[in-house]
Scaffold this active site. Structure first.
Site, mmCIF file in Angstrom:
data_model
loop_
_atom_site.group_PDB
_atom_site.id
_atom_site.type_symbol
_atom_site.label_atom_id
_atom_site.label_comp_id
_atom_site.label_asym_id
_atom_site.label_seq_id
_atom_site.Cartn_x
_atom_site.Cartn_y
_atom_site.Cartn_z
ATOM 1 N N PHE A 226 1.323 3.975 8.055
ATOM 2 C CA PHE A 226 0.017 3.989 9.011
ATOM 3 C C PHE A 226 -0.730 3.943 7.669
ATOM 4 C CE2 PHE A 226 -2.340 8.005 8.189
ATOM 5 C CZ PHE A 226 -2.651 7.899 9.739
ATOM 6 N N HIS B 287 1.131 -1.431 0.367
ATOM 7 C CA HIS B 287 -0.224 -0.030 -0.147
ATOM 8 C C HIS B 287 1.053 1.553 0.026
ATOM 9 C CE1 HIS B 287 -3.162 2.841 0.852
ATOM 10 N NE2 HIS B 287 -4.107 1.676 0.832
ATOM 11 N N PRO B 288 0.206 1.929 -0.663
ATOM 12 C CA PRO B 288 0.844 3.596 -1.034
ATOM 13 C C PRO B 288 1.201 4.507 0.005
ATOM 14 C CG PRO B 288 -0.559 3.809 -2.097
ATOM 15 C CD PRO B 288 -0.603 2.054 -1.340
ATOM 16 N N ALA C 267 -8.114 7.333 3.142
ATOM 17 C CA ALA C 267 -7.904 8.821 2.491
ATOM 18 C C ALA C 267 -8.768 9.441 1.525
ATOM 19 C CB ALA C 267 -6.457 8.501 1.841
#
Length: 134
Positions: free
Chosen positions: A115, A61-62, A119
């Protein structure tokens, strides 16, 4: 009557880069509806995916606010999904993005993974407040 949904593993991996989860969801298809697919995806995530699978998904995941990392790490559909989810961070002041990067590093050092937050619709400032609260 709606057509049956038969997601493939590669398509599922674009949504969540966990091979165990994608295999479990694909194996139970085709699905009669989107709701049935979502329910199966949730079941596979919470009851069939080991912690190592979660970490596999997190690693792919970015990082929140790392727009350059998104461009470098992800091409194709998954990258487009991630970029659109984090679109609000694109116009954030450089100082906020730098602070997000700093807090991301702190979070990863403390918990051993990046984290993660939904978003969509959140500004970079909102995401910064969330990471600080965790």
């Amino acid at each position: 009557m709606a057509a049956a949904l038969a997601p493939t593993q590669p398509l599922l991996l674009e949504c969540c880069a966990c091979r165990t989860w994608a295999a479990a969801v694909a194996a139970c298809g085709p699905y009669s509806s989107v709701d049935a697919l979502i329910n199966a995806a949730r079941e596979a995530w919470w009851h069939q995916t080991p912690v190592t699978g979660w970490l596999e998904a997190f690693a792919a995941h970015p990082k929140i606010g790392d727009l350059e990392g998104l461009r470098k790490k992800y091409g194709g559909t998954f990258g487009e999904l991630s970029r659109s989810e984090q679109a609000a961070a694109g116009g954030a002041p450089e100082a906020v993005l730098q602070e997000l990067a700093e807090w991301n590093a702190r979070y990863e050092a403390r918990f051993g993974h990046i984290f993660i937050v939904c978003a969509s619709g959140k500004s970079a400032e909102e995401m910064l407040a969330i990471i600080k609260s965790r």
